[in-house]
Design a protein around this motif. Structure first.
Motif, PDB file in Angstrom:
ATOM      1  N   GLU A  12       0.827  -1.208   0.000  1.00  0.00           N
ATOM      2  CA  GLU A  12       0.000   0.000   0.000  1.00  0.00           C
ATOM      3  C   GLU A  12       0.863   1.261   0.000  1.00  0.00           C
ATOM      4  O   GLU A  12       0.547   2.233  -0.692  1.00  0.00           O
ATOM      5  CB  GLU A  12      -0.935   0.027   1.218  1.00  0.00           C
ATOM      6  N   LEU A  16       1.106   3.969  -3.041  1.00  0.00           N
ATOM      7  CA  LEU A  16       0.768   5.357  -2.737  1.00  0.00           C
ATOM      8  C   LEU A  16       1.865   6.295  -3.234  1.00  0.00           C
ATOM      9  O   LEU A  16       1.580   7.313  -3.870  1.00  0.00           O
ATOM     10  CB  LEU A  16       0.556   5.532  -1.237  1.00  0.00           C
ATOM     11  N   CYS A  17       3.109   5.952  -2.993  1.00  0.00           N
ATOM     12  CA  CYS A  17       4.230   6.779  -3.458  1.00  0.00           C
ATOM     13  C   CYS A  17       4.266   6.849  -4.983  1.00  0.00           C
ATOM     14  O   CYS A  17       4.455   7.922  -5.556  1.00  0.00           O
ATOM     15  CB  CYS A  17       5.557   6.227  -2.942  1.00  0.00           C
ATOM     16  N   ARG A  19       1.768   6.400  -7.048  1.00  0.00           N
ATOM     17  CA  ARG A  19       0.601   7.163  -7.505  1.00  0.00           C
ATOM     18  C   ARG A  19       0.843   8.658  -7.388  1.00  0.00           C
ATOM     19  O   ARG A  19       0.599   9.420  -8.326  1.00  0.00           O
ATOM     20  CB  ARG A  19      -0.628   6.770  -6.691  1.00  0.00           C
ATOM     21  N   TRP A  20       1.323   9.112  -6.221  1.00  0.00           N
ATOM     22  CA  TRP A  20       1.580  10.540  -6.030  1.00  0.00           C
ATOM     23  C   TRP A  20       2.659  11.039  -6.974  1.00  0.00           C
ATOM     24  O   TRP A  20       2.554  12.128  -7.519  1.00  0.00           O
ATOM     25  CB  TRP A  20       1.987  10.815  -4.590  1.00  0.00           C
ATOM     26  N   SER A  38       3.404  11.417   7.563  1.00  0.00           N
ATOM     27  CA  SER A  38       2.397  10.374   7.781  1.00  0.00           C
ATOM     28  C   SER A  38       2.889   9.277   8.715  1.00  0.00           C
ATOM     29  O   SER A  38       2.165   8.324   8.980  1.00  0.00           O
ATOM     30  CB  SER A  38       2.017   9.740   6.444  1.00  0.00           C
TER      31      SER A  38
END
Length: 49
Positions: A12, A16-17, A19-20, A38
């Motif tokens: 996950e 996430l990294c 995607r950003w 985070s």
């Protein structure tokens, strides 16, 4: 075989990294700073790899 086998971070966090980075064009250093806010300590060179 999974692409994420033997990785230090959970899938996950990796996704996430990615995607950003792809969607917003964030630098590796900025992305590492956002992750540390985070609660995930990650080095920019780790994200690059």
């Amino acid at each position: 075989m999974s692409l994420f086998k033997r990785r230090r971070f959970p899938v996950e966090i990796i996704l996430l990294c990615v995607r950003w980075y792809c969607k917003y064009g964030i630098s590796y250093r900025d992305l590492a700073e956002m992750m540390s806010e985070s609660g995930v300590a990650v080095d920019p060179s780790t994200i690059f790899r």
